[in-house]
Design a protein around this motif. Structure first.
Motif, short mmCIF file in Angstrom:
data_model
loop_
_atom_site.label_atom_id
_atom_site.label_comp_id
_atom_site.label_asym_id
_atom_site.label_seq_id
_atom_site.Cartn_x
_atom_site.Cartn_y
_atom_site.Cartn_z
N PHE A 106 0.78 -1.11 -0.03
CA PHE A 106 0.15 0.09 -0.23
C PHE A 106 0.83 1.36 0.13
N GLY A 107 2.16 1.33 -0.03
CA GLY A 107 3.02 2.28 -0.03
C GLY A 107 3.25 2.75 1.46
N PRO A 108 4.02 3.65 1.82
CA PRO A 108 4.51 4.04 3.20
C PRO A 108 3.48 4.67 3.91
N ARG A 109 3.47 4.64 5.14
CA ARG A 109 2.30 5.47 5.65
C ARG A 109 2.90 6.27 7.03
N LEU A 119 -4.82 5.53 6.36
CA LEU A 119 -5.07 3.94 6.06
C LEU A 119 -6.55 3.76 5.27
N PRO A 120 -6.41 4.43 3.96
CA PRO A 120 -7.83 4.31 3.58
C PRO A 120 -8.32 2.91 3.01
N GLU A 121 -7.29 2.24 2.97
CA GLU A 121 -7.67 0.70 2.53
C GLU A 121 -8.31 0.00 3.59
N LEU A 122 -8.18 0.31 5.06
CA LEU A 122 -8.93 -0.30 6.04
C LEU A 122 -10.15 0.11 6.14
N GLU A 123 -10.28 1.43 5.85
CA GLU A 123 -11.60 1.89 5.81
C GLU A 123 -12.52 1.45 4.67
N ALA A 124 -11.96 1.09 3.46
CA ALA A 124 -12.73 0.43 2.36
C ALA A 124 -12.96 -0.92 2.84
N LEU A 125 -12.15 -1.61 3.69
CA LEU A 125 -12.54 -2.89 3.87
C LEU A 125 -13.57 -3.03 5.26
N LEU A 135 -10.94 -1.95 20.40
CA LEU A 135 -10.47 -1.14 21.44
C LEU A 135 -11.56 -0.87 22.52
N ARG A 136 -13.01 -0.87 22.52
CA ARG A 136 -13.78 -0.87 23.61
C ARG A 136 -13.74 -2.24 24.24
N SER A 137 -13.79 -3.26 23.82
CA SER A 137 -13.88 -4.52 24.39
C SER A 137 -12.61 -5.19 24.89
N GLY A 138 -11.56 -4.95 24.31
CA GLY A 138 -10.40 -5.52 24.80
C GLY A 138 -10.37 -7.01 24.25
N LYS A 139 -11.17 -7.39 23.27
CA LYS A 139 -11.16 -8.67 22.76
C LYS A 139 -11.06 -8.69 21.07
N PRO A 140 -10.17 -9.66 20.65
CA PRO A 140 -9.74 -9.69 19.26
C PRO A 140 -10.86 -10.03 18.41
N ARG A 141 -10.89 -9.55 17.27
CA ARG A 141 -11.79 -9.87 16.19
C ARG A 141 -11.32 -10.11 14.89
N THR A 142 -11.82 -10.99 14.01
CA THR A 142 -11.28 -11.49 12.77
C THR A 142 -12.27 -11.47 11.57
N VAL A 143 -11.84 -10.99 10.47
CA VAL A 143 -12.65 -11.10 9.37
C VAL A 143 -11.91 -12.04 8.30
N LYS A 144 -12.72 -12.76 7.53
CA LYS A 144 -11.99 -13.89 6.89
C LYS A 144 -12.13 -13.45 5.23
N SER A 145 -11.14 -13.67 4.66
CA SER A 145 -11.19 -13.58 3.20
C SER A 145 -11.48 -12.37 2.43
N ARG A 146 -11.06 -11.27 2.87
CA ARG A 146 -11.35 -10.00 2.33
C ARG A 146 -10.48 -9.92 1.06
N ARG A 147 -11.11 -9.26 -0.10
CA ARG A 147 -10.37 -8.82 -0.96
C ARG A 147 -9.93 -7.38 -0.88
N VAL A 148 -8.53 -7.41 -0.93
CA VAL A 148 -8.18 -5.99 -0.60
C VAL A 148 -7.98 -5.07 -1.94
N PRO A 149 -8.29 -3.86 -1.58
CA PRO A 149 -8.36 -2.85 -2.60
C PRO A 149 -6.67 -2.54 -2.88
N VAL A 150 -6.41 -2.47 -4.13
CA VAL A 150 -4.82 -2.16 -4.44
C VAL A 150 -4.56 -0.71 -5.28
N PRO A 151 -3.41 -0.46 -5.18
CA PRO A 151 -3.19 1.13 -5.64
C PRO A 151 -3.74 0.92 -7.38
N PRO A 152 -4.02 2.17 -7.69
CA PRO A 152 -4.33 2.42 -9.19
C PRO A 152 -3.40 1.64 -10.30
N ALA A 153 -1.88 1.63 -9.91
CA ALA A 153 -0.93 1.16 -10.67
C ALA A 153 -0.91 -0.27 -10.66
#
Length: 575
Positions: A106-109, A119-125, A135-153
């Motif tokens: 995604f390039g340097p941040r 981190l717009p890619e995280l918002e898009a996902l 952050l509120r619950s203190g418990k981990p969460r997982t989402v599976k098999s998300r297709r990530v957006p990639v840069p236009p190039a």
């Protein structure tokens, strides 16, 4: 340290205790040379025996120290893993760190910038609300098999990642803040493999559905006295196609065979077995055998086709002259019949085990099915549900059938909807509905019956000809058709008088499409067509019938005896 050499001095638990003590004790002080060489006054007391000449004692090995992780940094741990990693902190998820794999994709941040901006890619996902929950619950969460957006190039690149968001503490001491570690594992290979598997399964299912539909009747035969409709619906897209089938077979003399069955299995194999059974049923039906004999033949054939697959089946024959349905069942669900007053009845016993099991003598049963009655034959996909007994499903079908009206096709659609069968249903459904309509007015004038008991003797043939002449004239048939009908009557009666035994009966029947002439007697020997030699004085009757009639046939009747019949197609103007 290896104590194996000293097994004589430190057996069993003593060796293990000594080993533990040796690892934890400080090193001993250096001994005097004489003691070390074993030459002093105390030599040999508590000391190691001298090695034999020509062999040196093995060097003692010291366990390697356990490495400490205290000195490792985030860069040391996450910077070298191929998974995407990012550390954020605070309620707006400001960037604390992204590893090289994340930056490569995604390039340097820039650190310290809120994730919504940097981190717009995280918002898009859709991960920012998930990070808020972590952050509120203190418990981990997982989402599976998300297709990530990639840069236009890199539009040609895409990947699938499983994201895990875990709560962490960022910083030390009083300046520590709660944060989230975003960790993304590349599952592109697994997702693509699963997609290839699903595509293969879809192709196989489409092939099975195509085969299944091609083996079912493309157009149902429509008997003169019945109105018939059927429907087949395969299971949902994630369900393998089964082996459900149905058929309608006109037997001649106004009689109709109705068949429905279900091969226990899935996929192309079940469809192929179904096709073989359906073809065999049609062949056996041409023999005009009683229903239980047809199932007996099918039972043996099913075992020969595939001994590992069995099938259920109902074979029924409707005779409009007698107003009844004669049936036999091989492990199938009961036929439902609705009387003209709306009462719904289930076909009772007899029934036998499924086809292919062998060793069972099937029997036939009878149900009334006169004018104004309806019947429904179906497979278990219509009434069977995982969370309820199948009898409850049959009872629901009875209630729906009691109130279903309209044409047979309309009734099929209404029953499918009433039983909750949708495109996502988890099983195949086959449904066959038939009506024996009660005809009135002009329609009733096209359907007539007339019968004459033949007592035998020399006067039987003239009486039969005279009876046929009068009946056919009253039905206003043209002269040429009357003459053919009288000739066919004479030949059938003569054949029965010569080869049959009492009781003998002549029956004439007309429908809107054909004239049927049938003679029954008490002898069960079926006639066959044969070539008569010029010098033969007999043997031409059946050949004459086969020449002048549209079709002819014979069958054995229940209780002994036979029936020989022929049909004449009526001109369209008389339909």
């Amino acid at each position: 340290m290896n104590f194996t050499r000293w097994s004589a001095r430190l057996p069993g638990t003593q060796r293990r205790a000594a080993a533990r003590a040796d690892r934890t004790a400080p090193p001993p002080p250096p001994r005097p040379a004489a003691t070390a060489a074993g030459t002093g006054s105390n030599a040999g007391i508590g000391s190691v025996p001298a090695a034999r000449a020509g062999s040196a004692p093995p060097p003692e090995t010291v366990p390697a120290p356990v490495p400490s992780l205290d000195g490792l940094s985030v860069h040391d741990v996450l910077g070298t893993v191929p998974a995407l990693s990012a550390v954020v902190y605070g309620p707006d998820h400001r960037i604390a760190y992204v590893n090289d794999a994340y930056a490569d994709l995604f390039g340097p941040r820039p650190p310290g910038v809120p994730a919504r901006d940097a981190l717009p890619e995280l918002e898009a996902l859709g991960l920012l609300p998930l990070m808020d929950q972590v952050l509120r619950s203190g418990k981990p969460r997982t989402v599976k098999s998300r297709r990530v957006p990639v840069p236009p190039a890199d539009r040609d690149r895409h990947g699938y990642y499983t994201f895990t968001c875990s709560p962490i503490e960022v910083g030390e001491g009083t300046g520590a803040q709660r944060g989230v570690l975003v960790f993304a594992a590349d599952v592109t290979d697994q997702v693509e493999a699963a997609e290839r598997l699903r595509a293969s399964e879809r192709r196989q299912r489409e092939a099975a559905v195509t085969l299944q539909r091609s083996l079912l009747p493309q157009e149902l035969e429509q008997p003169d006295d019945l109105r018939v409709a059927a429907t087949y619906q395969p299971g949902g897209k994630d369900t393998a196609v089964g082996g459900d089938w149905y058929d309608v077979i006109t037997l001649g003399a106004g009689r109709t065979a109705l068949v429905i069955g279900d091969v226990m299995g899935r996929g192309v194999r079940a469809a192929a077995v179904m096709g073989q059974l359906r073809t065999a049923v049609r062949a056996y039906a041409r023999l005009d055998l009683p229903p239980h004999e047809v199932l007996q033949l099918l039972d043996g054939l099913a075992a020969e086709i595939d001994a590992t697959q069995i099938a259920t089946c109902v074979y029924a024959v409707h005779d409009p002259n007698e107003g009844r349905l004669v049936y036999a069942s091989a492990g199938h669900l009961p036929i439902l019949v609705r009387d003209p007053d709306g009462t719904v009845r289930r076909a009772a016993e007899p029934t036998g085990p499924p086809l292919g099991t062998g060793g069972w003598l099937h029997t036939s049963g009878t149900m009334p099915l006169g004018p104004g009655s309806c019947a429904v034959l179906y497979t278990d996909g219509l009434v069977e549900r995982r969370d309820e007994d199948i009898d409850e499903g049959i009872a629901a079908l009875e209630r729906a059938f009691a109130g279903a009206t309209g044409s047979p096709q309309v009734m099929c659609d209404r029953l499918i909807r009433a039983l909750g069968v949708t495109q996502e249903h988890d099983d195949d459904v086959a449904l066959l509905v038939l009506q024996h309509p009660a005809r009135t007015g002009h329609d009733a004038e096209l359907f007539h019956n007339a019968a004459l008991e033949l007592l035998g003797g020399v006067e039987a043939a003239p009486r039969a000809r005279a009876f046929a002449t009068g009946v056919l004239a009253s039905w206003r048939f043209p002269t040429d058709l009357r003459d053919l009908g009288v000739l066919a009557t004479s030949e059938l009666v003569a054949n029965s008088l010569q080869h049959g035994t009492p009781p003998m009966r002549l029956r004439l029947r007309r429908t809107d499409r054909r004239l049927i002439i049938e003679v029954t007697d008490g002898d069960d020997h079926l006639p066959r067509r044969r070539r008569a030699e010029p010098v033969d004085e007999a043997g031409r009757g059946i050949s004459i019938i086969a020449t002048i009639a549209s079709s002819w046939g014979s069958r054995r009747t229940p209780g002994g005896g036979k029936a020989v019949w022929c049909e004449f197609a009526l001109p369209a103007v008389h339909g």
